[in-house]
Design a protein around this motif. Sequence first.
Motif, short mmCIF file in Angstrom:
data_model
loop_
_atom_site.label_atom_id
_atom_site.label_comp_id
_atom_site.label_asym_id
_atom_site.label_seq_id
_atom_site.Cartn_x
_atom_site.Cartn_y
_atom_site.Cartn_z
N GLU A 17 0.85 -1.18 0.00
CA GLU A 17 0.00 0.00 0.00
C GLU A 17 0.89 1.23 0.00
O GLU A 17 2.05 1.18 0.42
CB GLU A 17 -0.90 0.03 1.24
N LYS A 18 0.34 2.35 -0.43
CA LYS A 18 1.09 3.60 -0.49
C LYS A 18 1.41 4.08 0.93
O LYS A 18 0.57 4.03 1.82
CB LYS A 18 0.29 4.66 -1.22
N GLY A 19 2.67 4.52 1.12
CA GLY A 19 3.07 5.11 2.39
C GLY A 19 3.56 4.12 3.43
O GLY A 19 3.99 4.53 4.50
N ARG A 20 3.52 2.82 3.16
CA ARG A 20 3.98 1.82 4.12
C ARG A 20 5.33 1.29 3.68
O ARG A 20 5.67 1.34 2.51
CB ARG A 20 2.97 0.69 4.22
N PHE A 21 6.11 0.76 4.64
CA PHE A 21 7.41 0.21 4.30
C PHE A 21 7.38 -1.31 4.42
O PHE A 21 6.61 -1.88 5.20
CB PHE A 21 8.53 0.81 5.15
N TYR A 22 8.25 -1.97 3.64
CA TYR A 22 8.30 -3.42 3.57
C TYR A 22 9.76 -3.87 3.50
O TYR A 22 10.63 -3.11 3.09
CB TYR A 22 7.55 -3.92 2.32
N ASP A 23 10.01 -5.12 3.90
CA ASP A 23 11.34 -5.72 3.83
C ASP A 23 11.34 -6.76 2.73
O ASP A 23 10.44 -7.60 2.66
CB ASP A 23 11.72 -6.38 5.15
N ALA A 24 12.38 -6.73 1.89
CA ALA A 24 12.49 -7.69 0.80
C ALA A 24 13.92 -8.21 0.75
O ALA A 24 14.88 -7.47 0.99
CB ALA A 24 12.14 -7.04 -0.53
N LYS A 25 14.07 -9.51 0.46
CA LYS A 25 15.40 -10.11 0.42
C LYS A 25 16.09 -9.86 -0.91
O LYS A 25 17.23 -9.49 -0.96
CB LYS A 25 15.32 -11.62 0.67
N HIS A 26 15.40 -10.06 -2.02
CA HIS A 26 16.01 -9.96 -3.34
C HIS A 26 15.28 -8.90 -4.14
O HIS A 26 14.50 -9.21 -5.03
CB HIS A 26 15.95 -11.30 -4.06
N LEU A 27 15.56 -7.64 -3.84
CA LEU A 27 14.86 -6.56 -4.53
C LEU A 27 15.45 -6.30 -5.91
O LEU A 27 14.73 -6.10 -6.87
CB LEU A 27 14.88 -5.30 -3.68
N VAL A 28 16.78 -6.30 -6.01
CA VAL A 28 17.47 -6.08 -7.29
C VAL A 28 18.57 -7.12 -7.44
O VAL A 28 18.93 -7.79 -6.47
CB VAL A 28 18.08 -4.66 -7.35
N THR A 90 29.26 -35.41 18.53
CA THR A 90 29.71 -34.07 18.14
C THR A 90 28.49 -33.19 17.86
O THR A 90 27.43 -33.67 17.46
CB THR A 90 30.60 -34.12 16.89
N LEU A 91 28.70 -31.91 18.06
CA LEU A 91 27.68 -30.91 17.81
C LEU A 91 28.34 -29.77 17.05
O LEU A 91 29.37 -29.25 17.49
CB LEU A 91 27.08 -30.40 19.12
N ARG A 92 27.75 -29.39 15.93
CA ARG A 92 28.31 -28.30 15.13
C ARG A 92 27.23 -27.23 15.01
O ARG A 92 26.10 -27.50 14.60
CB ARG A 92 28.69 -28.80 13.75
N THR A 93 27.57 -26.01 15.40
CA THR A 93 26.63 -24.90 15.37
C THR A 93 27.17 -23.81 14.46
O THR A 93 28.33 -23.41 14.59
CB THR A 93 26.42 -24.32 16.78
N PHE A 94 26.36 -23.36 13.54
CA PHE A 94 26.71 -22.22 12.72
C PHE A 94 25.43 -21.48 12.36
O PHE A 94 24.33 -21.98 12.55
CB PHE A 94 27.49 -22.63 11.47
N GLY A 95 25.57 -20.26 11.88
CA GLY A 95 24.40 -19.47 11.56
C GLY A 95 24.77 -18.27 10.71
O GLY A 95 25.95 -18.02 10.43
N TYR A 96 23.78 -17.54 10.30
CA TYR A 96 23.99 -16.37 9.47
C TYR A 96 22.78 -15.45 9.61
O TYR A 96 21.74 -15.83 10.11
CB TYR A 96 24.20 -16.75 8.01
N ARG A 97 22.98 -14.21 9.17
CA ARG A 97 21.89 -13.24 9.15
C ARG A 97 21.55 -12.95 7.69
O ARG A 97 22.44 -12.78 6.87
CB ARG A 97 22.30 -11.93 9.82
N GLU A 98 20.27 -12.91 7.40
CA GLU A 98 19.85 -12.63 6.03
C GLU A 98 19.85 -11.12 5.79
O GLU A 98 19.33 -10.35 6.60
CB GLU A 98 18.45 -13.19 5.78
N ASN A 99 20.43 -10.71 4.67
CA ASN A 99 20.41 -9.31 4.29
C ASN A 99 19.05 -8.98 3.69
O ASN A 99 18.57 -9.68 2.81
CB ASN A 99 21.49 -9.00 3.26
N THR A 100 18.43 -7.93 4.17
CA THR A 100 17.17 -7.47 3.62
C THR A 100 17.27 -5.98 3.33
O THR A 100 18.14 -5.29 3.86
CB THR A 100 16.00 -7.73 4.58
N ILE A 101 16.39 -5.52 2.48
CA ILE A 101 16.33 -4.11 2.13
C ILE A 101 14.95 -3.60 2.51
O ILE A 101 13.94 -4.21 2.15
CB ILE A 101 16.60 -3.90 0.63
#
Length: 116
Positions: A17-28, A90-101
């Motif tokens: 909608e007009k005037g609202r903001f949104y988060d997108a992962k793959h905008l361009v 054994t236990l292996r832990t890893f992670g990441y943060r997703e980039n959003t715009i």
Amino acid sequence: MNKYAIVDIGGKQLRVEKGRFYDAKHLVPAKHVLTPNTKVSINRVLLIRHGSGINLGHPWLDNAVVKGRILHGCFKKKLVIQQIHSKKKTLRTFGYRENTIRFVVDSIHFGDKSLA
């Protein structure tokens, strides 16, 4: 509330909608670097509702454009992945943060007129 569009961004469908903001992962595409206040236009519009009228595309509307601008880049909550091998103890832990715009919608155009 009765003026909105449904767009396809990065394989996800968003109701905008007009005037609202949104988060997108793959905008361009990844080649382009986006800075704040960069203008973007989204041509993959699936549906536009204006009042009681609905325009539906197959798969997209031809003359529909959603125009907006980039507010800033942001990160989502960290996604933590754990791999457990019970026999090896054994236990292996890893992670990441997703980039959003984060972007804001300025106007919705269909044909030659602005709907919002």
